[in-house]
Design an enzyme around this catalytic site. Sequence first.
Site, PDB file in Angstrom:
ATOM      1  N   GLU A 155     -41.592  12.831  14.105  1.00  0.00           N
ATOM      2  CA  GLU A 155     -41.354  13.023  15.603  1.00  0.00           C
ATOM      3  C   GLU A 155     -39.991  13.177  16.204  1.00  0.00           C
ATOM      4  O   GLU A 155     -39.539  12.058  17.082  1.00  0.00           O
ATOM      5  CB  GLU A 155     -42.244  12.149  16.321  1.00  0.00           C
ATOM      6  CG  GLU A 155     -44.008  12.440  16.134  1.00  0.00           C
ATOM      7  CD  GLU A 155     -44.872  11.810  17.007  1.00  0.00           C
ATOM      8  OE1 GLU A 155     -44.342  10.523  17.455  1.00  0.00           O
ATOM      9  OE2 GLU A 155     -46.135  12.192  17.042  1.00  0.00           O
ATOM     10  N   GLU A 314     -50.892  14.319  12.518  1.00  0.00           N
ATOM     11  CA  GLU A 314     -51.519  13.303  13.098  1.00  0.00           C
ATOM     12  C   GLU A 314     -52.545  13.577  14.322  1.00  0.00           C
ATOM     13  O   GLU A 314     -52.267  14.298  14.949  1.00  0.00           O
ATOM     14  CB  GLU A 314     -50.472  12.403  13.614  1.00  0.00           C
ATOM     15  CG  GLU A 314     -49.398  11.986  12.523  1.00  0.00           C
ATOM     16  CD  GLU A 314     -48.388  10.899  13.534  1.00  0.00           C
ATOM     17  OE1 GLU A 314     -48.511  10.523  14.274  1.00  0.00           O
ATOM     18  OE2 GLU A 314     -47.289  10.806  12.898  1.00  0.00           O
ATOM     19  N   PHE A 364     -52.962  -2.643  16.851  1.00  0.00           N
ATOM     20  CA  PHE A 364     -54.290  -2.044  17.642  1.00  0.00           C
ATOM     21  C   PHE A 364     -54.347  -0.675  17.642  1.00  0.00           C
ATOM     22  O   PHE A 364     -55.511  -0.225  18.602  1.00  0.00           O
ATOM     23  CB  PHE A 364     -54.175  -2.772  19.166  1.00  0.00           C
ATOM     24  CG  PHE A 364     -54.095  -4.172  19.414  1.00  0.00           C
ATOM     25  CD1 PHE A 364     -55.271  -4.901  18.633  1.00  0.00           C
ATOM     26  CD2 PHE A 364     -53.072  -4.997  19.720  1.00  0.00           C
ATOM     27  CE1 PHE A 364     -55.269  -6.393  18.666  1.00  0.00           C
ATOM     28  CE2 PHE A 364     -52.886  -6.439  19.503  1.00  0.00           C
ATOM     29  CZ  PHE A 364     -54.262  -7.122  19.197  1.00  0.00           C
TER      30      PHE A 364
HETATM   31  C1  GLA Z   1     -46.737   8.983  16.545  1.00  0.00           C
HETATM   32  C2  GLA Z   1     -46.115   8.531  15.735  1.00  0.00           C
HETATM   33  C3  GLA Z   1     -46.866   7.585  14.695  1.00  0.00           C
HETATM   34  C4  GLA Z   1     -47.495   6.656  15.417  1.00  0.00           C
HETATM   35  C5  GLA Z   1     -48.227   7.338  16.331  1.00  0.00           C
HETATM   36  C6  GLA Z   1     -49.202   6.285  17.036  1.00  0.00           C
HETATM   37  O1  GLA Z   1     -47.603  10.145  16.611  1.00  0.00           O
HETATM   38  O2  GLA Z   1     -45.577   9.427  14.947  1.00  0.00           O
HETATM   39  O3  GLA Z   1     -45.908   6.941  13.619  1.00  0.00           O
HETATM   40  O4  GLA Z   1     -46.710   5.787  15.937  1.00  0.00           O
HETATM   41  O5  GLA Z   1     -47.708   8.083  16.903  1.00  0.00           O
HETATM   42  O6  GLA Z   1     -50.036   7.098  17.967  1.00  0.00           O
END
Ligand code: GLA
Length: 675
Positions: A155, A314, A364
């Site tokens: 990201e 994700e 969490f």
């Molecule tokens: C992002 C990040 C992950 C995690 C998620 C949590 O997508 O890439 O590492 O932090 O958020 O929702």
Amino acid sequence: MAMDYIIEKLGGRIAFGGDYNPEQWPEEIWKHDVALMKEAGVNLVSVGIFSWALLEPEEGRYEFGWLDRALDLLYTNGISVDLANASASPPPWFSRKYPDSLPVDADGVRQSYGSRQAFAACSPDYRRAAAALTTAIVQRYAGHPAVVMWHVHNEYGCHNQPDFGPHAERGFQEWLQRRYGNLEALNKAWGTAFWSQHYYDWAEILPPRRSGTWVNPTQQLDFARFSSDALLECFNAEADIIRAHSKHPVTTNFMGFNMGLNAPVDYWRWSGHMDVVSNDHYLIAADERNFQELAMTADLTRGWAQGKPWLLMEHSTSAVNWQPRNIAKAPGEMLRNSLQHVARGTDGVLFFQWRASRAGAEKFHSGLVPHAGRDSKVWREVVELGRALESISEVAGSTVKAEACIIHDTDARWGTELDSHPSEDARNLPETRRWHDALYRAGVTTDIRQSTDDLSGYKLVIAPMLYLVTDEAAAKLHEYVEAGGTLVITYFSGIVDQKDHIRMDPVNGGGYPGAFSELLGVSMEEFFPLRSGDAVGLSRFGSGTVWSELGKATGAEVLATFDDGGSPAVTRRAGSTGRGAAYYVATSLGSAGLAELLQLLCPDAGVEPVLGIQPPEDVEIVRRSNGAKDWTFVINHSAQNVQVPLDGVELLSGTATGGTLNLTAGGVAVVAAPA
Ligand code: GLA
């Protein structure tokens, strides 16, 4: 090379799994992890994303033992790996050794380490260290049989974009020199005659740090473009190292619509550099129509992938941890979300993360294995999802065909997010959402593309708030209508060029929307933005919010006028060749008004909903096809049981529909039939 490479490696199955962080757990837990992965049918996990600190305890000394053992274990259990190059989060030793690699905010405050992604994109030390780490990882694992794909960083720009520090200052000056060549051109482009901003030396130019009031808007736009390019240089440098050693596809996970002016990453520019386009999506719990926002994001991701299958890198099995109130998913919601993404073109359903953490800031956040373990709603639904994906494996590789398209240009969006504008309510993203939602409710599948893409295959193109438009893009949209297409342009479009200068003729005048006034057959002379919460009545299509205008039709048919003043609110001009049409909508219509307008627009353009009928309320119907076979996804977000006329074999249950699909409240169906 793209998703089909991965699918082949997975034996023809849709990818299923998520981020796996074995380093967070004692090694004796790992055998339980792989046993559970096999139980659920997990076949792809992303490993090592945040492992830099453990892989490189001090500069140039690597410790790969634990990663060797984790990859070997996954391989012997038939689980493939999307291996990270671990550059996402430099370790504390690195930040302490190179403190000027840390990012600086608009107030000049240097950020500390202690969370993640603590680096400035233009820091030479960060770039050198990330390259060295990438080289070490790819040299060691390029030949590992578990690895099928590379996950660069994570990201990009999520927490450190943009950086306003000294490295960015130098990088920005160099970027501007390449863009403009000389200071005269820059001064012209930035309109520096205004407010005594003329530059005489490149060294005078700064990132748009906090100033007394509005910083030059073209400077802000160029800085966003530069900041995106600076991070893209980081990606490309690391991806090039990987590609020199390995033939597996390389990706980095995008963040959907989270690419605004305040965290600028221009995914349209980036996507051409990906072997596989991958995206992360999280539901916003407080958003009542978050399933439609999911659909819109998936449509955007498909646009970045130029219509080819992409990868959902994700999403979450249930609650996240970063919203004010993190609402857990209702039973069945995860399956609906997952299959929405598949319906709209992903060939993989991955999650953050495999096992919900015990420690750290995300403890969490839900995972595939919740704190409660196997005897839980989440785990049962994970196993059910694994089975569902297995039963629809044949869908992999097929594509989604859309007759309608929404334009979402980065520069136009960033442009509407600039300050000192007619109304802070006039923003591209919310207007885009309103139009997508209207098409969603009408059951019309919609692509999201940028204006410079090939639009000739679409019957209907909608450009919501295309505020900034290049001459090239404006000409393409003109040609699209001339060739018989139906185009809709909304208020606050075609207003400025790529320099953010008003499109106007200082001698002869000429009305808004500058780039499209002639095409639309309207000439608007003044904007009348509305007060917050106010609405303006229209002679048809209900009422408008946000915006109204004073002006006249110069060649268009007026379909609706503003009650207040009588200026045109909705117009249609037939294409000059007798085919095609250009509509103008001079306000923000409500959902009833948009639905009414679509009843006119869709037949005019020849656009049909997937099954030829408007779906029942909150029921999503999308079709994938490989030319020989169609798969119609029906996803019931409503609390009602519904019936849909649809013949074929429903793959999740393995039963024929007999011509009518009966779908329970909250249910999902995937119906296969010959194309
Ligand atoms: C992002 C990040 C992950 C995690 C998620 C949590 O997508 O890439 O590492 O932090 O958020 O929702």
